[in-house]
Design a protein around this motif. Structure first.
Motif: not given
Length: 278
Positions: A180-206
Motif C-alpha cells: 500500500y505504501d508503494e501504491y499510495i506513493r505511485q498514485v501521489d506522484m501521478q496526481k502531482a504530475d496532473l495537478k494543473d491538468h483539467e479533466i475533460n470528461a464530465t464525471v457525475r457522482l450519485i
C-alpha cells in the motif's frame, strides 16, 4: 450516434488472505450489480459485470482503462460499485481527515485518488456516471480537502454497514504495508504530475451516502440501490439527474443521505438529461 458502456461491480465477500482474515460478508451487493447491469443492458449499453472474486483491482482498473480508450466525445460510461468502503492513510496530506477513501475490491483496495487519475484518460465530453453504494462515498470521484469537517452522523447499530471496520482497516494496511505504501506513493506522484491538468470528461457522482455516513446492506438490494430502482420505476422516471438524486434521497432515512456532485468539464445537456440517456 453515441455509444454507451457500463461496468457493474458487486462484492458480497472479499479475500480474507488480503484483509487479515476478514471476509466482509454482505448480502445484497452482487445482486445490486446484476440489477444495474440488466438495467443498462436494457437501454442499449454494452457492459461488463464483475462480481465476487472477479472484482479484483486489476480487472476493475483494466475495464475502466478500456472504457477510456474506446469511448469518444459524446459517449456515456456508467460505473456502478456496491460493496464495502475503506480507508488508507493520506500520505501526501491533501485530505482534511488524513484518510483516502477506498473501494474494497476482492484482492485489494482501490483509492479515490486513483479513480481521479483515471478520469484524466477519458476524451473530452465523455459523460461518466458513477454510482457508489458504499460507506463514506460522498466525494469518491474527487478531492475534497474539507471532506472530514462534518461530524459522523450515523448513529444506528453497525449491522449491515458497508464499511471495513476501523480496526481491520488498520490491520489490513499494516499486514500489506509495503504494497500500500508503494501504491499510495505511485498514485501521489501521478496526481502531482496532473495537478494543473483539467479533466475533460464530465464525471457525475450519485453516492450511497455522505462522506461522514454509512451505506446499508439489505435483503434483496442494498438500501441505496433499492431506492434507486424504486425511483427509476422500470424506466418511467422522466426527470433530470438533480431530481433523480432528490427523489432517491427522499426514499432513504436521514442518516443515509446520497450525495450528488460533478467533476470535470461542464455539460449543460448532460445535466438536463434523463439518467442513463445514451
Amino acid at each position: 450516434m453515441a455509444s454507451a458502456y457500463s461496468l457493474s461491480i458487486g462484492l458480497n465477500k472479499v479475500d480474507p488472505a488480503h484483509y487479515n482474515g476478514w471476509d466482509g460478508a454482505l448480502n445484497a451487493p452482487e445482486n445490486d450489480a446484476r440489477d444495474i447491469h440488466m438495467l443498462t443492458k436494457s437501454l442499449g449499453y454494452s457492459g461488463d459485470l464483475l462480481i465476487g472474486n472477479e472484482a479484483t483491482r486489476e480487472n476493475v482498473i483494466s475495464a475502466i482503462n478500456g472504457a477510456a480508450t474506446n469511448l469518444k466525445e459524446g459517449d456515456m460510461f456508467v460505473l456502478f460499485y456496491s460493496g464495502h468502503g475503506g480507508q488508507l492513510p493520506d500520505l501526501d496530506g491533501d485530505e482534511f481527515d488524513r484518510e483516502d477513501e477506498t473501494w474494497c475490491l476482492y484482492d485489494a483496495e482501490l483509492m479515490d485518488d486513483h479513480l481521479r487519475l483515471l478520469w484524466h484518460k477519458f476524451a473530452a465530453n465523455v459523460r461518466i456516471l458513477v454510482l457508489s453504494d458504499s460507506c463514506h462515498s460522498g466525494t469518491v470521484i474527487k478531492l475534497r480537502p474539507d471532506g472530514g469537517r462534518n461530524s459522523f452522523t450515523d448513529y444506528l447499530p453497525r449491522i449491515g454497514v458497508k464499511t471495513i471496520p476501523v480496526e481491520l482497516a488498520l490491520s489490513t494496511y499494516i499486514v500489506n504495508k509495503g504494497f500500500y505504501d508503494e501504491y499510495i506513493r505511485q498514485v501521489d506522484m501521478q496526481k502531482a504530475d496532473l495537478k494543473d491538468h483539467e479533466i475533460n470528461a464530465t464525471v457525475r457522482l450519485i453516492s450511497g451516502c455522505q462522506d461522514n455516513q454509512s451505506s446499508y446492506d439489505g435483503t434483496f438490494n442494498s438500501s441505496f440501490t433499492g431506492a434507486l430502482k424504486i425511483v427509476w420505476n422500470g424506466g418511467k422516471f422522466s426527470g433530470n439527474y438533480t431530481r433523480f438524486h432528490s427523489e432517491i434521497q427522499q426514499s432513504l432515512p436521514s442518516y443515509q443521505s446520497p450525495n450528488h456532485l460533478v467533476e470535470g468539464r461542464s455539460n449543460a445537456a448532460y445535466d438536463h438529461q434523463v439518467p442513463f440517456t445514451i
